[in-house]
Write an enzyme that holds these catalytic residues in place. Sequence first.
Site, PDB file in Angstrom:
ATOM      1  N   CYS A  69       0.813  -1.212   0.000  1.00 18.78           N
ATOM      2  CA  CYS A  69       0.000   0.000   0.000  1.00 18.78           C
ATOM      3  C   CYS A  69       0.851   1.268   0.000  1.00 18.78           C
ATOM      4  O   CYS A  69       0.309   2.356  -0.138  1.00 18.78           O
ATOM      5  CB  CYS A  69      -0.932  -0.008   1.204  1.00 18.78           C
ATOM      6  SG  CYS A  69      -0.081  -0.347   2.737  1.00 18.78           S
TER       7      CYS A  69
HETATM    8  C1  LIG Z   1       0.250  -4.853   2.749  1.00 19.25           C
HETATM    9  S1  LIG Z   1       1.328  -6.173   2.973  1.00 19.25           S
HETATM   10  C2  LIG Z   1       0.195  -7.511   2.963  1.00 19.25           C
HETATM   11  C3  LIG Z   1      -0.267  -7.915   4.296  1.00 19.25           C
HETATM   12  C4  LIG Z   1      -1.134  -9.148   4.321  1.00 19.25           C
HETATM   13  N1  LIG Z   1      -2.221  -9.080   3.380  1.00 19.25           N
HETATM   14  C5  LIG Z   1      -1.709  -9.362   5.715  1.00 19.25           C
HETATM   15  O1  LIG Z   1      -2.902  -9.235   5.891  1.00 19.25           O
HETATM   16  O2  LIG Z   1      -0.934  -9.657   6.644  1.00 19.25           O
HETATM   17  C6  LIG Z   1       2.079  -6.359   1.408  1.00 19.25           C
HETATM   18  C7  LIG Z   1       3.074  -7.503   1.350  1.00 19.25           C
HETATM   19  O3  LIG Z   1       3.493  -7.673   0.001  1.00 19.25           O
HETATM   20  C8  LIG Z   1       4.812  -8.143   0.020  1.00 19.25           C
HETATM   21  N2  LIG Z   1       5.406  -7.970  -1.311  1.00 19.25           N
HETATM   22  C9  LIG Z   1       5.874  -6.831  -1.874  1.00 19.25           C
HETATM   23  N3  LIG Z   1       6.343  -7.081  -3.119  1.00 19.25           N
HETATM   24  C10 LIG Z   1       6.146  -8.401  -3.339  1.00 19.25           C
HETATM   25  C11 LIG Z   1       6.442  -9.256  -4.438  1.00 19.25           C
HETATM   26  N4  LIG Z   1       7.031  -8.778  -5.547  1.00 19.25           N
HETATM   27  N5  LIG Z   1       6.111 -10.566  -4.344  1.00 19.25           N
HETATM   28  C12 LIG Z   1       5.528 -11.051  -3.206  1.00 19.25           C
HETATM   29  N6  LIG Z   1       5.252 -10.293  -2.145  1.00 19.25           N
HETATM   30  C13 LIG Z   1       5.544  -8.983  -2.196  1.00 19.25           C
HETATM   31  C14 LIG Z   1       5.453  -7.304   1.099  1.00 19.25           C
HETATM   32  O4  LIG Z   1       6.646  -7.894   1.570  1.00 19.25           O
HETATM   33  C15 LIG Z   1       4.334  -7.253   2.146  1.00 19.25           C
HETATM   34  O5  LIG Z   1       4.502  -8.265   3.093  1.00 19.25           O
END
Ligand SMILES: C[S@@+](CC[C@H](N)C(=O)[O-])C[C@H]1O[C@@H](n2cnc3c(N)ncnc32)[C@H](O)[C@@H]1O
Length: 372
Positions: free
Chosen positions: A133
């Site tokens: 986000c």
């Molecule tokens: C907003 S958090 C999501 C939190 C999760 N939905 C929860 O409820 O706990 C976004 C996540 O996306 C991951 N992320 C960012 N880029 C990514 C990628 N290219 N592939 C996989 N995960 C990724 C980040 O490390 C982060 O943990």
Amino acid sequence: MPYQLTEEQRQVYRETSIRSQLRKIELLQRHAETTVRRRLPTARLDPNTLMPGILPHGLTALSLFSGGGGLDLGFDRSGFEHVASYEVLDICAQTLKANRPHWAVNGGAAGDVINAGWRRYRGVDIVHGGPPCQPFSIAGRQEGANDPRNMWPQFVRCVLEVRPRAFVAENVPGLLDDKFAEFVTENILVPLSGRYTIKRFVLSADEFGVPQARKRVFFVGFRNRREANRFTVPERTHGEGHGLMPQNTARHSIGLAPIGFDSVVPTLRSGFTGPRKTTSVVNSKASMIAWNRLEIWPHGVQTTREQAAIYPPENGHHRLSAADCGIFQGFPEQWKFEGAAYQVLGQIGNSVCPPVAYAVAKHVAVALGAIE
Ligand SMILES: C[S@@+](CC[C@H](N)C(=O)[O-])C[C@H]1O[C@@H](n2cnc3c(N)ncnc32)[C@H](O)[C@@H]1O
């Protein structure tokens, strides 16, 4: 990006930090030498009660951007079975594996959605995820599509390749700002609305029993129009009004003594936010007024309740532990986070509050005809 601080401000921070470190060492030493132990507060809120477990009903889910598992846990407790989870940060993947050893968790490079091919998941009922986000949050400077962390195109690619019966995507409410209207149309609605009927709504965590002021926007899409029509936005369960349960307030929820005032806590900041590894959960300067009124100290959060109790802040307020923050986010204490304090706070502060995720997941399961 470095903070914009004057040399004078930097010096004040340096001095405060040194004073605080010295005080911590002294208090730890004193604690080691004394035989008297404090009685630690025990939480009065068990977030499991906000999301009573539903037996598996046969619907399957694929989780993207799984983080420390907020959305995943909500779907899990509402009876969905995860076929796989994808998360690029190793420490988050370790948390998921530690809590659900039978899940197929892809972490690190294997969990990077950019490298993933999704067609092998055809037949999965639901794809869910919260693309990072930061591109839309104030802390992340709101650069939207120009931010390299914009992962919405990857989420959309996954949905188009898997063709699930439904998808659930979550993000900060800032995404609904006028300045992102074009982004939402071009990146979410145009590519998906040909195949999916999409509903968009905002939920407030405190209205689902979570002791925190936290709003999140959800995009829920259904391939079948009849199922889309059956979907209803979850209604609040807590607050003021007929038939509602009273809000769960912060001090009461984590087991602190009454002080004549209680409320939910301000939105927790993620320990992954900003250039430093922070153990402060303060999201804005203004929110300090609310923390002070609650007599809760939100900086220097400690890993355990015991450590927090040994090291009270100078003003005598309650110093937070990671366990307290988990409760503020709606995680049951059985859900253990891996990593150092800032990583635990990063996973907590990045997550969807599980009871909110549960409410959405349950309504999706009803719309898909899996439960009543
Ligand atoms: C907003 S958090 C999501 C939190 C999760 N939905 C929860 O409820 O706990 C976004 C996540 O996306 C991951 N992320 C960012 N880029 C990514 C990628 N290219 N592939 C996989 N995960 C990724 C980040 O490390 C982060 O943990």
